[in-house]
Structure formats: C-alpha cells, structure tokens
Write an enzyme that holds these catalytic residues in place. Structure first.
Site, PDB file in Angstrom:
ATOM      1  N   HIS A  37       0.455  -1.182  -0.202  1.00 36.72           N
ATOM      2  CA  HIS A  37      -0.104  -0.168   0.143  1.00 36.72           C
ATOM      3  C   HIS A  37       0.874   1.256   0.277  1.00 36.72           C
ATOM      4  CE1 HIS A  37      -3.124  -2.984   2.153  1.00 36.72           C
ATOM      5  NE2 HIS A  37      -3.724  -1.608   1.132  1.00 36.72           N
ATOM      6  N   GLY A 147      -3.108  -1.956  -6.773  1.00 29.89           N
ATOM      7  CA  GLY A 147      -1.527  -3.445  -6.825  1.00 29.89           C
ATOM      8  C   GLY A 147      -2.600  -4.442  -7.964  1.00 29.89           C
ATOM      9  N   ASP A 150      -4.190  -7.525  -7.111  1.00 30.02           N
ATOM     10  CA  ASP A 150      -5.388  -7.497  -7.896  1.00 30.02           C
ATOM     11  C   ASP A 150      -5.467  -7.454  -9.010  1.00 30.02           C
ATOM     12  OD1 ASP A 150      -6.838  -8.437  -4.765  1.00 30.02           O
ATOM     13  OD2 ASP A 150      -5.661  -6.548  -4.644  1.00 30.02           O
ATOM     14  N   SER A 186      -2.897  -8.237   3.199  1.00 33.54           N
ATOM     15  CA  SER A 186      -3.252  -7.984   4.573  1.00 33.54           C
ATOM     16  C   SER A 186      -3.299  -9.102   5.482  1.00 33.54           C
ATOM     17  CB  SER A 186      -4.461  -7.251   4.971  1.00 33.54           C
ATOM     18  OG  SER A 186      -4.234  -5.495   3.692  1.00 33.54           O
TER      19      SER A 186
HETATM   20  O1  PAF Z   1      -8.498  -3.902  -3.450  1.00 35.95           O
HETATM   21  C1  PAF Z   1      -9.025  -3.542  -2.218  1.00 35.95           C
HETATM   22  O2  PAF Z   1      -7.950  -3.520  -0.721  1.00 35.95           O
HETATM   23  C2  PAF Z   1     -10.281  -3.840  -2.581  1.00 35.95           C
HETATM   24  O3  PAF Z   1     -10.319  -4.479  -3.619  1.00 35.95           O
HETATM   25  C3  PAF Z   1     -10.726  -2.173  -2.888  1.00 35.95           C
HETATM   26  C4  PAF Z   1     -10.509  -1.443  -4.017  1.00 35.95           C
HETATM   27  C5  PAF Z   1     -10.163  -1.380  -1.744  1.00 35.95           C
HETATM   28  C6  PAF Z   1     -12.076  -2.136  -2.822  1.00 35.95           C
HETATM   29  O4  PAF Z   1     -13.100  -2.320  -1.457  1.00 35.95           O
END
Ligand code: PAF
Length: 279
Positions: A37, A147, A150, A186
């Site tokens: 992050h 990121g 995903d 996480s």
């Molecule tokens: O990738 C994430 O952390 C979540 O899917 C997001 C994009 C914040 C939506 O809740």
C-alpha cells in the site's frame, strides 16, 4: 493529515481542492496497510498535489462472512503509517453511512468476471464495483492507484471507468513481495507460523509454471506446477490459470504477440491468498 469519516465532509473537501486546481491522487484500501500500500501512496505522491487514502473494509465484496469478520483491522496503526508517508487525507467511512440506502443496482461484467476470482467468489466484483464507484464520486480523483496483485479487480475497474465515463486515470502498480517471494497482503497476518513458511511456495509455483511454459504445452506446464504445489500439505490450490493478461480468458497455447498472465488462488487453512505473474 486530515482524517474524515462522513460522506459530506469528504465530498466538500475534495470539491474545494478541485476548485483550487489541486491534482488529487487516490489510493483506495481496506486497511491493515503494508509496504504494498505504501508503494501506491509514494507513486501517487510523485504525480499529484494531494493524496487521499481510503480505509474501508467493504462488507459487500465479501462472499464469506467469516473472512469479513476476521479481516485484519488496525485503524490506529494505519493512520500512523499514512501520516508518516505524507498522505494528506485519510477517509474512513462507516458501513452504515456508505450503505445507508440498500443498493438496487447490480453490475455484470460478462466474461471478465466469469473466470478466476469472479467464478470462485460470487458477488465479489459487484461489491467492488459498487464501492469503487461510490469512492470515485466522493473523492473525485485525477488518478487512482491499485495493486497488480488484484489483477482481475484492476481489469474490472478499467471496464467500470470506461463504461461509466469516470474522468480519471487508473494506475496499476507492480506486486510488492516479501524477501522470500510471498506477495504482500493484509491477509498474510492471519497465517500461522507453519502456513507462513509454506506460503512462498505459491510464488515458486508461478515461477516454475513460467519456466515450464517455455518448453511444454499449457496443460502440461500447469500439471507440473499443480504437482509441485501438491507436495505442500498446508496449501490447497483453488485455481491455477494461464490467461490473456487483458481479457483474462484462459489460454490453451502461448503465442508470441499475446500478453500472458499466470494467476492462482489457494487456501492455507482458512486464509485465501492470490498471486500472479505477468509474462
Ligand atoms: O483492493 C482492495 O483493497 C479493495 O478491493 C478496494 C479496491 C479498496 C475496494 O474495497
């Protein structure tokens, strides 16, 4: 760092920033922040005047209530890390306010969501698309950062931005890994010591698959990588796919001009992890 929770406050604040001609970089997250992050925050900072980060564990994208209940929540630590990184605005709304009205709208991304995460987590991308749309309306960013871990989520959000004409630029940032190759997530916090020791094998399997694809057919290479993971009793593979990196549809052979991604999801106990490599 300014910390806002109410929808009217963030809306007013970002409207004002836009009027002042400030460029807004947005990093949406579900908190329990890690280096992955922070790399997005840094990238956002290098290209924008003001950084907004949202921390919201979005209930509508969890198809498993236990996963939602156990999702790590570390609000004080998150706030501290964001302030240290030079984030300007932390937005952490309450679910009651985000979902004050029961939504009737639902999204259908067609074949993009019929594979991998969409196929194994029914309703997941509907929840993601809903919350990301709400956040884009509230924050009004010029750029939004996600990121590559995903990968399918990014493809879905690209489609969402196109279809709904959101006036913003999406940036996909590479996966940040631990020293042993485990993709930062996480959810890694929930792994037991034994599961954590086994978890880097997911990345090893992706690397093995990448190598095998140079000489074997897709199905043979996949079988080898699956057999490799089968040697680790802590790991229960959910899927391992070789796909077109943009359409995310399965590939049965590799052609020189086709962008390829290899993606997997696996359970270690109750913890579900995903990872991918772009070839
Ligand atoms: O990738 C994430 O952390 C979540 O899917 C997001 C994009 C914040 C939506 O809740």
């Amino acid at each position: 760092m300014l910390h806002l929770s109410s929808l009217s406050d963030i809306r007013r604040h970002t409207e004002q920033l836009r009027r002042q001609g400030q460029r807004i970089g947005f990093v949406p997250t579900m908190g329990a922040l890690h280096e992955g992050h922070l790399s997005l925050i840094r990238a956002a900072k290098s290209q924008n005047d003001i950084i907004v980060c949202s921390v919201f564990v979005n209930p509508t994208q969890f198809n498993n209530q236990e996963d939602y209940r156990l999702y790590p929540r570390l609000p004080e630590k998150d706030a501290q890390m964001l302030a240290q990184e030079g984030c300007d605005v932390l937005f952490s709304p309450l679910a009651e306010e985000m979902y004050q009205h029961k939504s009737k709208l639902s999204f259908d991304f067609g074949e993009l969501e019929q594979v991998m995460e969409g196929a194994h987590r029914p309703g997941h991308f509907n929840g993601v698309a809903m919350v990301v749309s709400k956040l884009f309306h509230l924050v009004k960013p010029h750029q939004a950062f996600f990121g590559q871990k995903d990968l399918q989520q990014f493809a879905i959000i690209q489609q969402l931005v196109l279809d709904l004409s959101f006036d913003l630029e999406l940036v996909c940032f590479p996966i940040i890994r631990e020293e042993d190759g485990l993709a930062m997530s996480s959810r890694n916090r929930r792994l037991t010591t034994e599961q954590r020791e086994a978890a880097p094998q997911l990345h090893q399997a992706l690397q093995l698959l990448r190598t095998q694809l140079q000489t074997l057919s897709v199905s043979e290479a996949k079988r080898e990588a699956e057999a490799f993971l089968g040697r680790f009793p802590q790991i229960k593979l959910e899927y391992l796919e070789v796909v077109h990196a943009q359409t995310l549809q399965p590939l049965h052979e590799i052609a020189a001009d086709v962008p390829v991604a290899i993606c997997l999801a696996a359970f270690l106990g109750e913890v579900r992890l995903i990872d991918n490599l772009l070839l």
